[in-house]
Enzyme design. Structure first.
Site, PDB file in Angstrom:
ATOM      1  CG  HIS A 129      -1.699   1.054   1.414  1.00  0.00           C
ATOM      2  ND1 HIS A 129      -3.165   1.339   1.377  1.00  0.00           N
ATOM      3  CD2 HIS A 129      -1.401   2.301   1.942  1.00  0.00           C
ATOM      4  CE1 HIS A 129      -3.284   2.645   1.291  1.00  0.00           C
ATOM      5  NE2 HIS A 129      -2.542   3.210   2.033  1.00  0.00           N
ATOM      6  CD  GLU A 130       1.862   3.360   3.778  1.00  0.00           C
ATOM      7  OE1 GLU A 130       2.081   4.635   3.110  1.00  0.00           O
ATOM      8  OE2 GLU A 130       1.027   3.142   4.551  1.00  0.00           O
ATOM      9  CG  HIS A 171       0.182   6.204  -0.711  1.00  0.00           C
ATOM     10  ND1 HIS A 171      -0.763   6.976  -0.946  1.00  0.00           N
ATOM     11  CD2 HIS A 171      -0.256   5.645   0.766  1.00  0.00           C
ATOM     12  CE1 HIS A 171      -1.958   6.788  -0.166  1.00  0.00           C
ATOM     13  NE2 HIS A 171      -1.280   5.869   0.650  1.00  0.00           N
ATOM     14  CD  GLU A 226      -4.726   6.476   2.416  1.00  0.00           C
ATOM     15  OE1 GLU A 226      -4.811   5.332   2.861  1.00  0.00           O
ATOM     16  OE2 GLU A 226      -3.844   7.377   2.323  1.00  0.00           O
TER      17      GLU A 226
END
Length: 222
Positions: free
Chosen positions: A69-70, A73, A146
Protein backbone atom coordinates in the site's frame (compact mmCIF):
# COMPACT_ATOMS: atom_id res chain seq x y z
CA UNK A 1 19.33 -1.87 7.50
CA UNK A 2 18.85 -5.50 6.60
CA UNK A 3 20.93 -6.50 9.63
CA UNK A 4 18.73 -4.46 12.00
CA UNK A 5 15.32 -5.63 10.70
CA UNK A 6 15.87 -8.57 8.32
CA UNK A 7 12.23 -9.64 7.86
CA UNK A 8 10.89 -6.11 7.28
CA UNK A 9 13.78 -5.21 4.97
CA UNK A 10 13.33 -8.40 2.95
CA UNK A 11 9.58 -7.77 2.54
CA UNK A 12 10.19 -4.21 1.31
CA UNK A 13 12.94 -5.38 -1.04
CA UNK A 14 10.88 -8.20 -2.55
CA UNK A 15 7.85 -5.97 -3.09
CA UNK A 16 9.89 -3.21 -4.71
CA UNK A 17 11.32 -5.78 -7.11
CA UNK A 18 7.82 -7.00 -7.92
CA UNK A 19 6.67 -3.39 -8.48
CA UNK A 20 9.84 -2.53 -10.50
CA UNK A 21 10.67 0.29 -8.09
CA UNK A 22 13.90 1.44 -6.43
CA UNK A 23 14.44 0.34 -2.85
CA UNK A 24 13.25 3.08 -0.45
CA UNK A 25 14.81 3.82 2.90
CA UNK A 26 13.10 1.88 5.69
CA UNK A 27 12.36 3.28 9.13
CA UNK A 28 10.88 1.84 12.33
CA UNK A 29 9.07 4.36 14.54
CA UNK A 30 9.15 3.77 18.31
CA UNK A 31 5.63 3.48 19.68
CA UNK A 32 2.85 1.03 20.51
CA UNK A 33 0.24 2.43 18.10
CA UNK A 34 0.29 0.30 14.92
CA UNK A 35 0.49 2.47 11.81
CA UNK A 36 2.62 3.16 8.73
CA UNK A 37 3.28 5.87 6.17
CA UNK A 38 5.37 6.68 3.12
CA UNK A 39 6.94 9.94 2.08
CA UNK A 40 9.37 11.30 -0.49
CA UNK A 41 9.22 13.52 -3.55
CA UNK A 42 9.73 10.62 -6.00
CA UNK A 43 10.67 6.95 -6.23
CA UNK A 44 14.39 7.74 -6.01
CA UNK A 45 13.97 9.71 -2.76
CA UNK A 46 11.39 7.74 -0.81
CA UNK A 47 10.86 6.47 2.72
CA UNK A 48 8.62 3.73 4.11
CA UNK A 49 8.07 3.87 7.86
CA UNK A 50 6.24 1.49 10.20
CA UNK A 51 5.73 1.59 13.94
CA UNK A 52 6.92 -1.01 16.41
CA UNK A 53 3.29 -1.65 17.30
CA UNK A 54 2.48 -2.56 13.70
CA UNK A 55 5.30 -5.09 13.53
CA UNK A 56 4.03 -6.73 16.71
CA UNK A 57 0.41 -7.35 15.67
CA UNK A 58 0.55 -8.13 11.93
CA UNK A 59 1.38 -11.46 10.35
CA UNK A 60 3.54 -11.62 7.22
CA UNK A 61 0.68 -11.46 4.69
CA UNK A 62 -0.80 -8.44 6.46
CA UNK A 63 2.58 -6.71 6.68
CA UNK A 64 3.17 -7.29 2.97
CA UNK A 65 -0.20 -5.72 2.22
CA UNK A 66 0.63 -2.63 4.27
CA UNK A 67 4.07 -2.20 2.70
CA UNK A 68 2.62 -2.65 -0.80
CA UNK A 69 0.00 0.00 0.00
CA UNK A 70 2.74 2.45 0.96
CA UNK A 71 4.81 1.61 -2.11
CA UNK A 72 1.76 2.41 -4.25
CA UNK A 73 1.59 5.84 -2.63
CA UNK A 74 5.20 6.38 -3.69
CA UNK A 75 4.67 5.09 -7.23
CA UNK A 76 1.54 7.24 -7.66
CA UNK A 77 3.38 10.34 -6.40
CA UNK A 78 0.67 10.84 -3.79
CA UNK A 79 2.98 12.86 -1.55
CA UNK A 80 3.45 15.38 -4.37
CA UNK A 81 -0.27 15.43 -5.18
CA UNK A 82 -1.14 15.91 -1.52
CA UNK A 83 1.37 18.75 -1.24
CA UNK A 84 -0.09 20.49 -4.30
CA UNK A 85 -3.61 20.09 -2.91
CA UNK A 86 -2.51 21.52 0.44
CA UNK A 87 -0.78 24.45 -1.28
CA UNK A 88 -3.87 25.27 -3.36
CA UNK A 89 -6.06 25.01 -0.27
CA UNK A 90 -3.73 27.37 1.57
CA UNK A 91 -3.83 29.85 -1.33
CA UNK A 92 -7.65 29.78 -1.33
CA UNK A 93 -7.70 30.43 2.40
CA UNK A 94 -5.31 33.37 1.94
CA UNK A 95 -7.52 34.85 -0.80
CA UNK A 96 -10.55 34.39 1.45
CA UNK A 97 -8.78 36.27 4.23
CA UNK A 98 -7.98 39.08 1.80
CA UNK A 99 -11.65 39.19 0.80
CA UNK A 100 -12.63 39.40 4.46
CA UNK A 101 -10.35 42.37 5.05
CA UNK A 102 -11.62 44.00 1.86
CA UNK A 103 -15.19 43.65 3.10
CA UNK A 104 -14.30 45.13 6.48
CA UNK A 105 -12.22 48.10 5.36
CA UNK A 106 -13.01 48.58 1.69
CA UNK A 107 -16.74 48.13 1.69
CA UNK A 108 -17.53 51.65 2.89
CA UNK A 109 -16.44 53.18 -0.42
CA UNK A 110 -19.28 51.35 -2.17
CA UNK A 111 -22.04 52.25 0.26
CA UNK A 112 -23.27 55.11 -1.92
CA UNK A 113 -23.22 53.03 -5.08
CA UNK A 114 -26.06 50.81 -6.16
CA UNK A 115 -25.26 47.23 -5.33
CA UNK A 116 -22.57 48.10 -2.80
CA UNK A 117 -24.28 46.15 -0.04
CA UNK A 118 -24.53 43.03 -2.16
CA UNK A 119 -20.82 43.27 -3.04
CA UNK A 120 -19.90 43.37 0.64
CA UNK A 121 -22.21 40.44 1.35
CA UNK A 122 -20.61 38.49 -1.49
CA UNK A 123 -17.11 39.10 -0.13
CA UNK A 124 -18.12 38.00 3.36
CA UNK A 125 -19.83 34.89 1.98
CA UNK A 126 -16.72 34.00 -0.07
CA UNK A 127 -14.50 34.50 2.99
CA UNK A 128 -16.63 31.98 4.89
CA UNK A 129 -17.30 29.39 2.20
CA UNK A 130 -14.02 29.35 0.25
CA UNK A 131 -11.86 27.82 3.05
CA UNK A 132 -14.58 25.22 3.73
CA UNK A 133 -14.76 24.28 0.04
CA UNK A 134 -10.96 24.09 -0.18
CA UNK A 135 -10.80 21.75 2.81
CA UNK A 136 -13.52 19.51 1.41
CA UNK A 137 -11.72 19.22 -1.92
CA UNK A 138 -8.40 18.47 -0.22
CA UNK A 139 -10.00 15.76 1.94
CA UNK A 140 -11.77 14.24 -1.06
CA UNK A 141 -8.47 14.01 -2.96
CA UNK A 142 -6.82 12.33 0.03
CA UNK A 143 -9.63 9.75 0.33
CA UNK A 144 -9.50 8.90 -3.38
CA UNK A 145 -5.73 8.35 -3.22
CA UNK A 146 -6.22 5.96 -0.28
CA UNK A 147 -8.62 3.84 -2.33
CA UNK A 148 -6.10 3.78 -5.18
CA UNK A 149 -3.28 2.80 -2.82
CA UNK A 150 -5.39 -0.03 -1.38
CA UNK A 151 -6.06 -1.40 -4.85
CA UNK A 152 -2.46 -0.98 -5.99
CA UNK A 153 -1.13 -2.50 -2.79
CA UNK A 154 -3.39 -5.53 -3.17
CA UNK A 155 -2.13 -6.05 -6.73
CA UNK A 156 1.56 -5.66 -5.84
CA UNK A 157 1.37 -8.03 -2.87
CA UNK A 158 -1.14 -10.32 -4.56
CA UNK A 159 -2.91 -10.62 -1.20
CA UNK A 160 -5.91 -8.29 -0.89
CA UNK A 161 -7.18 -10.29 2.09
CA UNK A 162 -3.89 -9.65 3.86
CA UNK A 163 -4.29 -5.87 3.53
CA UNK A 164 -7.96 -6.12 4.54
CA UNK A 165 -6.98 -8.03 7.68
CA UNK A 166 -4.29 -5.46 8.47
CA UNK A 167 -6.77 -2.59 8.16
CA UNK A 168 -9.14 -4.34 10.58
CA UNK A 169 -6.40 -4.77 13.17
CA UNK A 170 -5.04 -1.25 12.71
CA UNK A 171 -8.47 0.34 12.98
CA UNK A 172 -9.23 -1.44 16.27
CA UNK A 173 -5.80 -0.67 17.70
CA UNK A 174 -5.88 3.02 16.75
CA UNK A 175 -9.00 3.43 18.88
CA UNK A 176 -7.57 1.64 21.90
CA UNK A 177 -4.00 2.98 21.58
CA UNK A 178 -4.31 6.52 20.18
CA UNK A 179 -1.31 8.12 18.51
CA UNK A 180 -0.12 11.59 19.46
CA UNK A 181 -0.04 12.72 15.83
CA UNK A 182 -0.12 16.17 14.29
CA UNK A 183 -3.40 16.71 12.37
CA UNK A 184 -1.42 18.20 9.47
CA UNK A 185 0.30 14.82 8.90
CA UNK A 186 -2.69 12.57 9.59
CA UNK A 187 -3.34 12.05 5.88
CA UNK A 188 0.03 10.31 5.46
CA UNK A 189 -0.79 7.29 7.63
CA UNK A 190 -2.45 4.12 6.32
CA UNK A 191 -5.23 4.52 8.90
CA UNK A 192 -6.24 7.85 10.36
CA UNK A 193 -4.36 8.28 13.67
CA UNK A 194 -7.06 10.79 14.69
CA UNK A 195 -9.94 8.35 14.14
CA UNK A 196 -11.38 8.94 17.56
CA UNK A 197 -11.58 12.67 16.92
CA UNK A 198 -13.16 12.52 13.47
CA UNK A 199 -16.86 13.40 13.52
CA UNK A 200 -17.80 13.23 9.85
CA UNK A 201 -16.47 11.15 6.95
CA UNK A 202 -16.82 14.23 4.75
CA UNK A 203 -14.06 15.96 6.71
CA UNK A 204 -11.85 12.87 7.08
CA UNK A 205 -8.55 12.37 5.26
CA UNK A 206 -9.34 8.65 4.97
CA UNK A 207 -12.31 6.73 3.57
CA UNK A 208 -14.36 4.63 6.00
CA UNK A 209 -12.38 1.55 7.01
CA UNK A 210 -15.43 -0.66 6.41
CA UNK A 211 -15.65 0.45 2.78
CA UNK A 212 -11.93 -0.06 2.22
CA UNK A 213 -12.10 -3.57 3.66
CA UNK A 214 -15.19 -4.42 1.59
CA UNK A 215 -13.50 -3.32 -1.63
CA UNK A 216 -10.40 -5.36 -0.86
CA UNK A 217 -12.36 -8.50 -0.06
CA UNK A 218 -14.21 -8.19 -3.35
CA UNK A 219 -10.86 -8.46 -5.19
CA UNK A 220 -9.45 -11.79 -6.25
CA UNK A 221 -5.97 -12.77 -5.04
CA UNK A 222 -3.40 -12.34 -7.82
Amino acid sequence: TEAEAPELYTIVKNLTLRASMPMPRVYIIPGDTPNAFATGRNEQHAVVAVTEGLLRILNRDELEGVIAHELTHIRNRDILIGSIAATLAGAIVMLANMAQWAAMFGGGRHDDNEGGGSNIFGLILMAILAPLAASLIQMAISRSREFMADEGGARISGKPYGLAGALEKLSRASRSIPMDANPSTAHMFIVNPLTGRSLMNLFSTHPPIEERISRLRSMRPV
